[in-house]
Design an enzyme around this catalytic site. Structure first.
Site, PDB file in Angstrom:
ATOM      1  N   TYR A  71      31.210 -42.105  73.554  1.00 23.44           N
ATOM      2  CA  TYR A  71      32.094 -42.609  74.692  1.00 23.44           C
ATOM      3  C   TYR A  71      32.926 -41.432  75.241  1.00 23.44           C
ATOM      4  CZ  TYR A  71      30.976 -47.528  74.207  1.00 23.44           C
ATOM      5  OH  TYR A  71      30.266 -48.652  74.364  1.00 23.44           O
ATOM      6  N   HIS A 123      33.224 -56.439  80.861  1.00 26.44           N
ATOM      7  CA  HIS A 123      32.994 -56.035  79.742  1.00 26.44           C
ATOM      8  C   HIS A 123      33.848 -54.787  79.357  1.00 26.44           C
ATOM      9  CE1 HIS A 123      28.159 -57.140  79.990  1.00 26.44           C
ATOM     10  NE2 HIS A 123      29.046 -58.251  79.822  1.00 26.44           N
ATOM     11  N   ALA A 233      21.803 -50.391  96.062  1.00 31.35           N
ATOM     12  CA  ALA A 233      22.884 -50.976  96.765  1.00 31.35           C
ATOM     13  C   ALA A 233      23.751 -49.951  97.747  1.00 31.35           C
ATOM     14  CB  ALA A 233      23.899 -51.086  95.434  1.00 31.35           C
TER      15      ALA A 233
HETATM   16  P1  OAD Z   1      20.995 -52.630  83.334  1.00 33.39           P
HETATM   17  O1  OAD Z   1      20.839 -50.926  82.796  1.00 33.39           O
HETATM   18  O2  OAD Z   1      20.250 -53.449  82.626  1.00 33.39           O
HETATM   19  O3  OAD Z   1      20.167 -52.712  84.878  1.00 33.39           O
HETATM   20  C1  OAD Z   1      20.526 -52.003  85.913  1.00 33.39           C
HETATM   21  C2  OAD Z   1      19.805 -52.659  87.201  1.00 33.39           C
HETATM   22  O4  OAD Z   1      20.067 -52.071  88.095  1.00 33.39           O
HETATM   23  C3  OAD Z   1      18.302 -52.503  86.909  1.00 33.39           C
HETATM   24  O5  OAD Z   1      17.624 -53.787  87.354  1.00 33.39           O
HETATM   25  C4  OAD Z   1      17.837 -51.390  88.012  1.00 33.39           C
HETATM   26  O6  OAD Z   1      16.798 -51.818  88.863  1.00 33.39           O
HETATM   27  C5  OAD Z   1      19.062 -51.646  89.079  1.00 33.39           C
HETATM   28  N1  OAD Z   1      19.253 -50.365  90.072  1.00 33.39           N
HETATM   29  C6  OAD Z   1      18.952 -49.137  89.724  1.00 33.39           C
HETATM   30  N2  OAD Z   1      19.459 -48.498  90.613  1.00 33.39           N
HETATM   31  C7  OAD Z   1      20.103 -49.217  91.629  1.00 33.39           C
HETATM   32  C8  OAD Z   1      20.732 -48.942  92.913  1.00 33.39           C
HETATM   33  N3  OAD Z   1      20.679 -47.769  93.506  1.00 33.39           N
HETATM   34  N4  OAD Z   1      21.178 -50.138  93.658  1.00 33.39           N
HETATM   35  C9  OAD Z   1      21.183 -51.284  93.045  1.00 33.39           C
HETATM   36  N5  OAD Z   1      20.396 -51.566  91.912  1.00 33.39           N
HETATM   37  C10 OAD Z   1      19.910 -50.550  90.996  1.00 33.39           C
HETATM   38  O7  OAD Z   1      22.365 -52.708  83.790  1.00 33.39           O
HETATM   39  P2  OAD Z   1      23.354 -54.086  83.650  1.00 33.39           P
HETATM   40  O8  OAD Z   1      22.719 -55.151  84.114  1.00 33.39           O
HETATM   41  O9  OAD Z   1      24.471 -53.687  84.381  1.00 33.39           O
HETATM   42  O10 OAD Z   1      26.662 -54.578  78.521  1.00 33.39           O
HETATM   43  O11 OAD Z   1      23.521 -54.383  82.189  1.00 33.39           O
HETATM   44  C11 OAD Z   1      24.108 -55.457  81.699  1.00 33.39           C
HETATM   45  C12 OAD Z   1      24.795 -55.223  80.476  1.00 33.39           C
HETATM   46  O12 OAD Z   1      23.833 -54.901  79.522  1.00 33.39           O
HETATM   47  C13 OAD Z   1      25.832 -53.997  80.405  1.00 33.39           C
HETATM   48  O13 OAD Z   1      27.018 -54.070  81.121  1.00 33.39           O
HETATM   49  C14 OAD Z   1      26.092 -53.527  79.084  1.00 33.39           C
HETATM   50  C15 OAD Z   1      24.430 -53.716  78.846  1.00 33.39           C
HETATM   51  O14 OAD Z   1      23.742 -53.538  77.643  1.00 33.39           O
HETATM   52  C16 OAD Z   1      27.377 -54.113  77.228  1.00 33.39           C
HETATM   53  O15 OAD Z   1      27.528 -53.321  76.853  1.00 33.39           O
HETATM   54  C17 OAD Z   1      27.918 -55.628  76.583  1.00 33.39           C
END
Ligand code: OAD
Length: 246
Positions: A71, A123, A233
């Site tokens: 962290y 989160h 994005a």
């Molecule tokens: P992920 O790492 O699961 O997914 C990231 C997403 O962003 C993927 O679908 C990529 O395709 C997309 N991506 C990558 N680059 C991008 C860009 N430039 N613009 C738009 N999209 C892009 O992350 P989260 O969905 O945030 O939780 O994960 C959800 C949660 O799972 C997190 O908050 C965390 C994690 O484990 C906890 O820690 C409880």
């Protein structure tokens, strides 16, 4: 209205007509700021670890010093990062709409640094510290490998929500309420895999909101969404905001 190559006309209309827009962001929106997503491989010092094995209460109990090292590394990375065009566009959007609720799964504070005023941190926040025993927020002044709580002497942990933990009630209720009440829901940069955040789009859709996804790798949500924009994005969001009439 300026021509847009990424944003379909139907979405521009939905945004213009919306009374309440609910936005959910995930790690993807911060990827262009250099903050690695959860499902990307980590680099350097931490490449042998899977974040999903580190961001858990069990991992902290097993080896709190390791989790703190991870962290602290992430905190430094976030401090060096700057908000990108996607974050900045969402802050502009908030100031141009009647009502926007921004729910983020990110713990990096980049939306606030970009100027977004109302942010629901689903989160938690990576710079917050909490007592692992009592759950209360604490201020840590020592730089011990594993800081201790000034109240009870127990271990202090980062103030984020880990896998398997529940979302704090205030954030959960505010986010669920906004999803149920909005007329346009935007899911941006999230893999839509982790619940309950992933359920917000379903709540919005069931309440007859228009649902749109922005993600260069369309997720399962893209199949049921009204609009799926396969773009970063940082490219799509400025175009979306610029499509609004002055
Ligand atoms: P992920 O790492 O699961 O997914 C990231 C997403 O962003 C993927 O679908 C990529 O395709 C997309 N991506 C990558 N680059 C991008 C860009 N430039 N613009 C738009 N999209 C892009 O992350 P989260 O969905 O945030 O939780 O994960 C959800 C949660 O799972 C997190 O908050 C965390 C994690 O484990 C906890 O820690 C409880």
């Amino acid at each position: 209205m300026p021509a847009s190559s990424l944003i379909p006309a139907g979405l521009v209309d939905a945004l213009r007509d919306a009374r309440h827009v609910c936005v959910l962001t995930g790690a993807g929106i911060s990827a262009e700021s250099g903050v690695p997503t959860f499902r990307d491989a980590q680099t350097g010092l931490w490449e042998q670890y899977d974040p999903q094995d580190l961001a858990t209460p069990d991992a902290f109990v097993r080896d709190p010093a390791l989790i703190w090292r991870w962290y602290r590394w992430r905190r430094e990375l976030v401090l060096r990062a700057e908000p990108n065009a996607g974050h900045l566009a969402l802050a502009r959007l908030e100031s141009r709409l009647q009502r926007l609720t921004l729910v983020t799964q990110n713990v990096d504070g980049l939306h606030q640094r970009a100027g977004s005023r109302q942010v629901i941190e689903f989160h938690g926040n990576i710079f917050a510290d909490r007592c692992f025993v009592e759950g209360c927020t604490v201020t840590v002044e020592s730089d011990a490998d594993v800081p201790t709580c000034p109240g009870c002497g127990g271990h202090v942990r980062p103030g984020v929500v880990w896998f398997g933990e529940t979302i704090p009630d205030t954030a959960l209720n505010a986010a669920f309420g906004a999803a149920a009440e909005c007329d346009l829901f935007l899911s941006i940069g999230t893999s839509s895999l982790v619940y309950p955040a992933a359920g917000l789009a379903e709540i919005a859709r069931d309440a007859a909101a228009i649902v749109a996804e922005i993600n260069p790798q369309p997720t399962d949500l893209a199949r049921s969404a009204d609009f799926a924009i396969a773009a970063k994005a940082g490219a799509a969001l400025p175009e979306l905001v610029d499509s609004l009439p002055d």
